[in-house]
Design a protein around this motif. Structure first.
Motif, PDB file in Angstrom:
ATOM      1  N   PHE A 195       0.829  -1.203   0.000  1.00 55.49           N
ATOM      2  CA  PHE A 195       0.000   0.000   0.000  1.00 55.49           C
ATOM      3  C   PHE A 195       0.868   1.260   0.000  1.00 55.49           C
ATOM      4  O   PHE A 195       1.907   1.318   0.680  1.00 55.49           O
ATOM      5  N   THR A 196       0.435   2.253  -0.748  1.00 52.52           N
ATOM      6  CA  THR A 196       1.155   3.521  -0.853  1.00 52.52           C
ATOM      7  C   THR A 196       0.212   4.678  -0.538  1.00 52.52           C
ATOM      8  O   THR A 196      -0.964   4.474  -0.252  1.00 52.52           O
ATOM      9  N   GLY A 197       0.746   5.891  -0.615  1.00 53.67           N
ATOM     10  CA  GLY A 197      -0.051   7.075  -0.313  1.00 53.67           C
ATOM     11  C   GLY A 197      -0.040   7.378   1.170  1.00 53.67           C
ATOM     12  O   GLY A 197       0.721   6.781   1.940  1.00 53.67           O
ATOM     13  N   GLU A 198      -0.882   8.299   1.579  1.00 54.75           N
ATOM     14  CA  GLU A 198      -0.918   8.738   2.966  1.00 54.75           C
ATOM     15  C   GLU A 198      -1.909   7.915   3.786  1.00 54.75           C
ATOM     16  O   GLU A 198      -2.851   7.330   3.249  1.00 54.75           O
ATOM     17  N   ILE A 199      -1.681   7.902   5.091  1.00 55.95           N
ATOM     18  CA  ILE A 199      -2.646   7.282   6.001  1.00 55.95           C
ATOM     19  C   ILE A 199      -3.906   8.147   5.997  1.00 55.95           C
ATOM     20  O   ILE A 199      -3.826   9.367   6.171  1.00 55.95           O
ATOM     21  N   PRO A 200      -5.071   7.563   5.764  1.00 56.89           N
ATOM     22  CA  PRO A 200      -6.303   8.372   5.757  1.00 56.89           C
ATOM     23  C   PRO A 200      -6.455   9.193   7.030  1.00 56.89           C
ATOM     24  O   PRO A 200      -6.135   8.736   8.133  1.00 56.89           O
ATOM     25  N   ALA A 202       1.637  -1.857   9.265  1.00 58.98           N
ATOM     26  CA  ALA A 202       3.091  -1.999   9.199  1.00 58.98           C
ATOM     27  C   ALA A 202       3.553  -2.617   7.885  1.00 58.98           C
ATOM     28  O   ALA A 202       2.807  -3.303   7.199  1.00 58.98           O
ATOM     29  N   ASN A 203       4.817  -2.339   7.559  1.00 53.85           N
ATOM     30  CA  ASN A 203       5.486  -2.985   6.422  1.00 53.85           C
ATOM     31  C   ASN A 203       4.758  -2.764   5.106  1.00 53.85           C
ATOM     32  O   ASN A 203       4.497  -3.704   4.349  1.00 53.85           O
ATOM     33  N   ASN A 204       4.417  -1.518   4.851  1.00 51.92           N
ATOM     34  CA  ASN A 204       3.901  -1.098   3.564  1.00 51.92           C
ATOM     35  C   ASN A 204       4.814   0.011   3.039  1.00 51.92           C
ATOM     36  O   ASN A 204       5.979   0.081   3.421  1.00 51.92           O
ATOM     37  N   ARG A 205       4.312   0.853   2.172  1.00 50.35           N
ATOM     38  CA  ARG A 205       5.100   1.980   1.655  1.00 50.35           C
ATOM     39  C   ARG A 205       4.323   3.276   1.816  1.00 50.35           C
ATOM     40  O   ARG A 205       4.317   4.131   0.937  1.00 50.35           O
ATOM     41  N   LEU A 206       3.656   3.396   2.944  1.00 55.37           N
ATOM     42  CA  LEU A 206       2.864   4.589   3.231  1.00 55.37           C
ATOM     43  C   LEU A 206       3.786   5.780   3.486  1.00 55.37           C
ATOM     44  O   LEU A 206       4.846   5.642   4.105  1.00 55.37           O
ATOM     45  N   SER A 207       3.375   6.935   3.016  1.00 57.98           N
ATOM     46  CA  SER A 207       4.205   8.132   3.134  1.00 57.98           C
ATOM     47  C   SER A 207       3.406   9.276   3.740  1.00 57.98           C
ATOM     48  O   SER A 207       2.253   9.098   4.143  1.00 57.98           O
ATOM     49  N   GLY A 208       4.021  10.450   3.805  1.00 56.07           N
ATOM     50  CA  GLY A 208       3.350  11.603   4.397  1.00 56.07           C
ATOM     51  C   GLY A 208       3.443  11.571   5.910  1.00 56.07           C
ATOM     52  O   GLY A 208       4.238  10.827   6.491  1.00 56.07           O
ATOM     53  N   GLU A 209       2.612  12.372   6.550  1.00 50.97           N
ATOM     54  CA  GLU A 209       2.659  12.503   8.000  1.00 50.97           C
ATOM     55  C   GLU A 209       1.567  11.681   8.676  1.00 50.97           C
ATOM     56  O   GLU A 209       0.573  11.307   8.048  1.00 50.97           O
ATOM     57  N   ASN A 225       7.867   0.573   9.886  1.00 54.16           N
ATOM     58  CA  ASN A 225       8.467   0.218   8.594  1.00 54.16           C
ATOM     59  C   ASN A 225       7.643   0.716   7.412  1.00 54.16           C
ATOM     60  O   ASN A 225       7.253  -0.048   6.525  1.00 54.16           O
ATOM     61  N   ASN A 226       7.383   2.015   7.405  1.00 53.04           N
ATOM     62  CA  ASN A 226       6.801   2.690   6.263  1.00 53.04           C
ATOM     63  C   ASN A 226       7.738   3.834   5.870  1.00 53.04           C
ATOM     64  O   ASN A 226       8.945   3.747   6.121  1.00 53.04           O
ATOM     65  N   GLN A 227       7.204   4.867   5.271  1.00 54.46           N
ATOM     66  CA  GLN A 227       8.025   6.008   4.844  1.00 54.46           C
ATOM     67  C   GLN A 227       7.436   7.305   5.388  1.00 54.46           C
ATOM     68  O   GLN A 227       7.391   8.323   4.703  1.00 54.46           O
ATOM     69  N   LEU A 228       6.991   7.254   6.641  1.00 55.41           N
ATOM     70  CA  LEU A 228       6.325   8.399   7.255  1.00 55.41           C
ATOM     71  C   LEU A 228       7.339   9.470   7.636  1.00 55.41           C
ATOM     72  O   LEU A 228       8.461   9.172   8.044  1.00 55.41           O
ATOM     73  N   THR A 229       6.927  10.724   7.524  1.00 56.68           N
ATOM     74  CA  THR A 229       7.775  11.865   7.863  1.00 56.68           C
ATOM     75  C   THR A 229       7.015  12.812   8.786  1.00 56.68           C
ATOM     76  O   THR A 229       5.854  12.578   9.116  1.00 56.68           O
ATOM     77  N   SER A 247       8.128   2.781  14.706  1.00 61.14           N
ATOM     78  CA  SER A 247       9.552   2.596  14.417  1.00 61.14           C
ATOM     79  C   SER A 247       9.815   2.400  12.917  1.00 61.14           C
ATOM     80  O   SER A 247       8.917   2.121  12.139  1.00 61.14           O
ATOM     81  N   PHE A 248      11.069   2.582  12.537  1.00 58.75           N
ATOM     82  CA  PHE A 248      11.523   2.392  11.161  1.00 58.75           C
ATOM     83  C   PHE A 248      10.753   3.265  10.173  1.00 58.75           C
ATOM     84  O   PHE A 248      10.210   2.802   9.180  1.00 58.75           O
TER      85      PHE A 248
END
Length: 393
Positions: free
Chosen positions: A207-212, A226-233, A252-256, A275-276
């Motif tokens: 899964f990608t994109g932002e967390i709803p 966990a362990n997806n490719r979610l981004s954003g805040e 283990n996503n790509q949150l910032t 984490s991660f």
């Protein structure tokens, strides 16, 4: 034919003709043959129909559904489907009934390979569908929305792919959704967190994109992304609606960005793992309002500053991980949980197993401005008041 026999037949014929006028619409078929008189009952059938034939039995819908599914399963190394013979579907391995109705299918770890067929929608009384650890692939048929009794759907550890299966949003009484360890991709629909689910398990997909933004308003007690490719805040509305969440896993996503101050609204939360990722800034004091939290994992991010004393004072905290960040210090209060306190790989002077000094000279996200609100008791009192207000009708 003798005169006597003909006379007897004529008397019988007269009697049945009389009866025929009495029964009206139901009708009685009467005839004279070499062996005497025959009578055939019926519901107004064709005059040319065989009076001795019985109406064709209607096929059992559950039998039709399961036999259709059986043909779509191409590999069955354990021989589960060898028992799927005959119309007594309640005797099939993995099929469970209440009376004559199929109410549950449990084929966990059967190692079946195949696809899900639209005919499963015929199982109108099905409440549980567990297919964990098989090799099912493809997408879910839209017809599954007709499973109005379905409460538990476990498709984890299979080979499903494509975008989020929208059909699950229309299964009216679904409570438990487990799509872990598949190949789903694309965004997570916001409407998922509006459903009355108790568990949402989407981890280990693509899964990608932002967390709803409405994650915090979910009725679920467990959400695992966990362990997806979610981004954003992490959504700033995190917890605003007075959530009942007890476990939130977004590791283990790509949150910032920052952890929002509203995290303190999750007063019932017991496990929080972020984490991660690439989260930065300070850890909000409002985490100290998580009075029920037992496991807090902030490791492998880019947090900095001092770890708040109030966080280490949480009475139920059993495990606190802040390893591999850029924290510059923590209070003696944190030593109280030393049996479950992992702080290696930071920038804390005088402590062992820290980052080399050059790595600590430039703090990532040093210019990042995170919202800060006053520390407790003012914070937690205000948060509890906000939560009560947002939860009221």
């Amino acid at each position: 034919m003798s005169t006597k026999k003909k006379g007897n037949n004529f008397k019988l014929l007269t009697l049945f003709l009389f009866l025929g006028t009495c029964v009206g619409d139901y009708g009685i078929g009467v005839g004279i043959g070499e062996g005497g008189v025959w009578v055939g009952g019926g519901g107004g059938g064709s005059p040319n129909s065989d009076p001795g034939s019985s109406p064709k039995q209607q096929t059992n819908p559950a039998y039709s559904a399961l036999q259709s599914w059986k043909t779509a399963i191409t590999e069955d190394p354990s021989g589960v489907l060898k028992t799927w013979v005959g119309e007594d579907v309640c005797s099939y391995k993995g099929i469970f009934c209440s009376g004559s109705s199929v109410t549950a299918i449990d084929l966990n770890k059967a190692n079946l390979k195949g696809s899900i067929v639209k005919d499963l929608s015929l199982l109108s009384d099905l409440t549980i569908l567990h297919l964990n650890s098989n090799r099912f692939s493809g997408q879910l048929p839209d017809s599954l929305r007709a499973l109005s009794s379905l409460q538990e759907l476990d498709l984890s550890n299979n080979r499903f792919s494509g975008s989020f299966p929208q059909v699950v949003l229309y299964i009216p009484n679904l409570v438990y959704l487990d799509l872990r360890f598949n190949g789903f991709t694309g965004s997570i629909p916001e409407s998922l967190f509006n459903k009355q689910l108790d568990a949402i398990l989407l981890n280990n997909n693509g899964f990608t994109g932002e967390i709803p933004g409405n994650l915090g308003s979910s009725s679920a007690s467990l959400v695992n992304l966990a362990n997806n490719r979610l981004s954003g805040e992490i959504p700033t509305s995190f917890g605003i609606s007075g959530s009942k969440l007890k476990e939130v896993l977004v590791l283990n996503n790509q949150l910032t960005g920052c952890i929002p101050e509203s995290v303190g609204l999750f007063s019932d939360i017991e496990v929080l793992d972020v984490s991660f990722n690439s989260l930065m800034g300070h850890v909000p004091d409002t985490i100290s309002c998580l009075s029920e939290i037992e496991v807090l994992n902030l490791g492998h991010n880019k947090f900095s500053g001092d770890l708040p004393d109030l966080v280490c004072s949480l009475r139920n905290l059993l495990n606190l991980t802040v390893a591999y960040n850029f924290f510059s210090g923590f209070s003696s209060e944190c030593s109280r949980i030393s049996f479950g306190f992992d702080f290696v790989g930071n920038c804390i002077p005088g402590k062992g197993y820290q980052r080399p000094q050059p790595d600590c000279s430039v703090i990532p996200g040093g210019s990042l401005s995170c919202l800060r609100i006053p520390a407790q008791p003012l914070t937690c009192a205000a948060i509890l008041g906000l939560k009560a207000t947002s939860s009221s009708p």
